[in-house]
Enzyme design. Structure first.
Site, mmCIF file in Angstrom:
data_model
loop_
_atom_site.group_PDB
_atom_site.id
_atom_site.type_symbol
_atom_site.label_atom_id
_atom_site.label_comp_id
_atom_site.label_asym_id
_atom_site.label_seq_id
_atom_site.Cartn_x
_atom_site.Cartn_y
_atom_site.Cartn_z
ATOM 1 N N ASP A 39 5.002 3.923 -8.385
ATOM 2 C CA ASP A 39 5.655 3.370 -9.582
ATOM 3 C C ASP A 39 5.205 1.941 -9.870
ATOM 4 O OD1 ASP A 39 7.324 5.763 -9.704
ATOM 5 O OD2 ASP A 39 8.437 4.875 -8.044
ATOM 6 N N GLY A 43 -0.660 3.870 -14.417
ATOM 7 C CA GLY A 43 -1.019 4.473 -15.693
ATOM 8 C C GLY A 43 -1.575 3.463 -16.669
ATOM 9 N N ASN A 258 0.644 8.744 -6.351
ATOM 10 C CA ASN A 258 1.481 8.161 -5.307
ATOM 11 C C ASN A 258 0.995 6.751 -4.952
ATOM 12 O OD1 ASN A 258 1.091 11.394 -4.324
ATOM 13 N ND2 ASN A 258 3.164 10.704 -4.751
ATOM 14 N N THR A 273 4.436 11.671 0.992
ATOM 15 C CA THR A 273 3.987 12.876 0.312
ATOM 16 C C THR A 273 3.120 13.676 1.278
ATOM 17 O OG1 THR A 273 3.027 13.712 -1.743
ATOM 18 C CG2 THR A 273 1.940 11.804 -0.729
ATOM 19 N N GLY A 336 14.695 10.549 -13.322
ATOM 20 C CA GLY A 336 15.819 9.785 -13.837
ATOM 21 C C GLY A 336 16.580 9.029 -12.767
ATOM 22 N N LYS A 365 4.089 -6.226 -14.086
ATOM 23 C CA LYS A 365 5.498 -6.540 -14.316
ATOM 24 C C LYS A 365 5.887 -7.937 -13.847
ATOM 25 C CE LYS A 365 8.261 -2.937 -14.547
ATOM 26 N NZ LYS A 365 9.083 -1.741 -14.295
ATOM 27 N N ASP A 367 6.471 -10.299 -15.741
ATOM 28 C CA ASP A 367 7.487 -10.773 -16.686
ATOM 29 C C ASP A 367 8.909 -10.460 -16.253
ATOM 30 O OD1 ASP A 367 6.395 -8.081 -17.273
ATOM 31 O OD2 ASP A 367 8.006 -8.015 -18.757
ATOM 32 N N GLY A 447 0.164 -7.998 -15.510
ATOM 33 C CA GLY A 447 0.987 -7.354 -16.533
ATOM 34 C C GLY A 447 2.144 -8.244 -16.929
#
Length: 459
Positions: A39, A43, A258, A273, A336, A365, A367, A447
Site C-alpha cells: 500500500d 500504482g 505486495n 503472502t 475496505g 504521501k 503531504d 509524492g
C-alpha cells in the site's frame, strides 16, 4: 585461484577465444517494488513510468491486489491489468507466479469504459504466460480443510492480514508446489486431454476431502467460454521475454505486487503472502536472468502502514496513528479495512534494501505529514536494552523491540502544490535528505498529493 585464472574464467564465460559470439546482456528491465508492508503507492509510480514504456509486466500477485491511480479526471482501480494507459504498446507477460482465477479471465476479454472513454486495446496488446498458475472454484472449498483443527485461526489470519491466508494466491501456489495444479498451457489444450486431467484432479481432491463439493461439468463449461476469449493472448512467457530482452531496444517495466516485508521467504512470516515479492521474484516470475535487471525502484510511504495482525514496531496506537489513518485515507482499496499506522521505520527499509538493492526510491504521501508539529523516524532497535544490528527474523523478538527515534520539526505547510524539490519547505527537504543519507539510496520522486501530477521528480 589466481587473478589471471579468474580473468581467464571470466573471458571464457564471455565467449573470448571460444568462437562463440556473445549476444550481450540485451535490454534491461526497470522494476518497481514495494519496500514496506504494501500500500505504498506503487500504482502511481508504475503509471508514471508506463507512459513511455513499450512493455509492462507483472511478475507475481493476484487479482485483488489492486493499483489505484488518480488522474486529473478519473480514479482507476486496477486488478489484473497493471496500467490503463493507451500509450502502452504491450501488456505482458502476466508472469507464472501470478495466480488467476477463472472468473477473472473476463478482465482480459472485456475491456471496460472509464469515464465514458473507451479504451483502445486489442488482442495483440496483452500477453499471459503459458506457465501461469490457475485456480478453480473448487479450491475455494478447501479453505480450512487442509488443517481442520486450525480452520478458524487460519481464516482469521487470512482476513486479518489481507494476504494469502485462504485466498486465491495461497490456494493456487500451494497446489503448484505439491504438483497438483494446472497451468494456462494445460487449459489451452481443452480438447486434447485437459477435461480428463481436470476430472482426475477433481476426483483426487474429493477422495482427500470427502465433504468437498465440485461441480465438474459446470466448471468445465465456464472454462471453455473463458478460454475462447483469452486464447489469443496466451503465449510462452519465457520466449516472449527473451525476444523482448534481446530484440530491438525497448523500455520494459516490471511491477511487483505486495512488498518486501510480505515476501514468503524474507517477510514477517507467517503474516506474509505466498510468493517472492522481492527482486528475485522478477526472475522466477518472468523467466528472465538477473543480468537483465536494471533499475530497481523501491516505493516507500513517508510513514508506515500495515493491514491486520503481526509485529509493527513503529505503530502508533494513539492520536498520531489515528491522524495518519484519517489524513492518508488508509483504507484497503479492495477490502475496505482500515490500515494500522505509525512512523517511518528505517530499520525495516534498510533490510528491504539489503534484499532488493534499490537504485532509487519513490517517497510517497509526504503531504500527509503536513500538519504534524514534530515527526519521528525509527532509526534503530533495542532488545533488552542492547542495540541489535539487523532486522530480526524472529517475530517474538520483533514484537518486543524498543524503537530508537530521531525527531524532526514539522513544516506546518500545505505542500500539495509543490512541483520541484526547491518548492518544498526547508524542514520537508531535511526530512527527505535524512532518509536518503540513512539508507544510502537517493530519492528520485516525492509524492505530495493524490494525482499523478503530484509526483515531484528530483533527477
Amino acid at each position: 585461484m589466481s587473478d589471471g585464472g579468474s580473468a581467464d574464467s571470466a573471458g571464457a564465460r564471455n565467449g573470448a577465444g571460444t568462437g562463440v559470439v556473445n549476444r550481450g546482456v540485451g535490454n534491461q528491465v526497470t522494476v518497481v517494488l514495494g519496500a514496506q508492508w504494501g500500500d505504498e503507492g506503487k500504482g502511481k509510480v508504475v503509471d508514471l513510468l508506463a507512459q513511455d514504456a513499450d512493455i509492462v509486466c507483472r511478475c507475481q500477485g493476484k487479482k485483488n491486489l489492486p493499483l489505484k491511480v488518480i488522474s486529473a479526471k478519473v480514479v482507476i482501480q486496477l486488478g489484473l491489468l497493471q496500467n490503463i494507459n493507451p500509450q502502452i504498446k504491450s501488456i505482458g507477460p502476466q508472469g507464472n507466479w501470478l495466480t488467476i482465477r477463472k472468473q477473472y479471465l473476463n478482465e482480459f476479454g472485456e475491456f471496460p469504459e472509464i469515464a465514458g472513454t473507451e479504451l483502445h486495446w486489442g488482442w495483440g496488446c496483452a500477453c499471459i504466460s503459458e506457465q501461469r498458475a490457475a485456480t478453480f472454484d473448487h479450491l475455494q472449498g478447501l479453505s480450512g480443510l487442509h488443517f481442520p483443527q486450525k480452520r478458524e485461526t487460519e481464516i482469521e489470519i487470512g482476513n486479518a492480514t489481507g494476504e494469502a491466508g485462504e485466498g486465491d494466491v495461497g490456494r493456487g501456489w500451494r497446489e503448484s508446489v505439491v504438483l497438483m495444479g494446472l497451468e494456462m498451457a494445460n487449459i489451452l489444450s481443452f480438447l486434447e486431454g485437459f477435461q480428463e486431467r481436470f476430472k482426475v484432479l477433481a476426483q483426487q481432491y474429493k477422495s482427500m476431502y470427502p465433504t468437498l463439493e465440485i461441480d465438474i461439468d459446470g466448471e468445465l463449461a465456464k472454462l471453455k467460454i473463458y478460454m475462447e476469449k483469452i486464447k489469443p493472448m496466451v503465449q510462452d512467457g519465457v520466449y516472449f521475454m527473451y525476444q523482448a530482452l534481446h530484440g530491438p531496444s525497448k523500455k520494459i517495466l516490471v511491477e511487483g505486487a505486495n512488498a518486501a516485508l510480505l515476501d514468503i521467504d524474507f517477510g514477517t512470516y507467517p503474516f506474509v503472502t505466498s510468493s517472492n515479492c522481492t527482486v528475485g521474484g522478477v526472475c522466477t516470475g518472468l523467466g528472465m536472468p538477473p543480468q537483465n535487471v536494471g533499475h530497481v525502484y523501491g516505493v516507500v510511504k513517508a510513514y508506515t502502514t500495515r493491514v491486520g495482525i503481526g509485529a509493527f514496531p513503529t505503530e502508533q496506537n494513539n492520536e498520531v496513528g489515528e491522524l495518519l489513518q484519517k489524513r492518508g485515507k488508509e483504507v484497503g482499496v479492495t477490502t475496505g479495512r482500515k490500515r494500522r499506522c505509525g512512523w517511518l521505520d528505517l530499520v525495516l527499509l534498510k533490510y528491504a534494501h539489503m534484499i532488493n538493492g534499490f537504485t532509487a526510491l519513490a517517497l510517497t504521501k509526504l503531504d500527509i505529514l503536513d500538519v504534524f508539529p514534530e515527526i519521528k523516524v525509527g532509526v534503530a532497535y533495542k532488545v533488552d536494552n542492547e542495540l541489535i544490528p539487523h532486522f530480526p527474523a524472529n517475530q517474538e523478538v520483533l514484537q518486543k523491540v524498543e524503537v530508537q527515534y530521531e525527531t524532526f520539526p514539522g513544516w506546518n505547510t500545505d505542500i500539495s502544490g509543490a512541483r520541484t524539490f526547491e518548492e518544498l519547505p526547508e524542514n520537508a527537504q531535511k526530512y527527505v535528505r535524512f532518509v536518503e543519507k540513512h539508507l544510502s539510496v537517493p530519492v528520485k520522486w516525492i509524492g505530495v498529493g493524490q494525482s499523478r501530477e503530484s509526483m515531484v521528480q528530483l533527477f
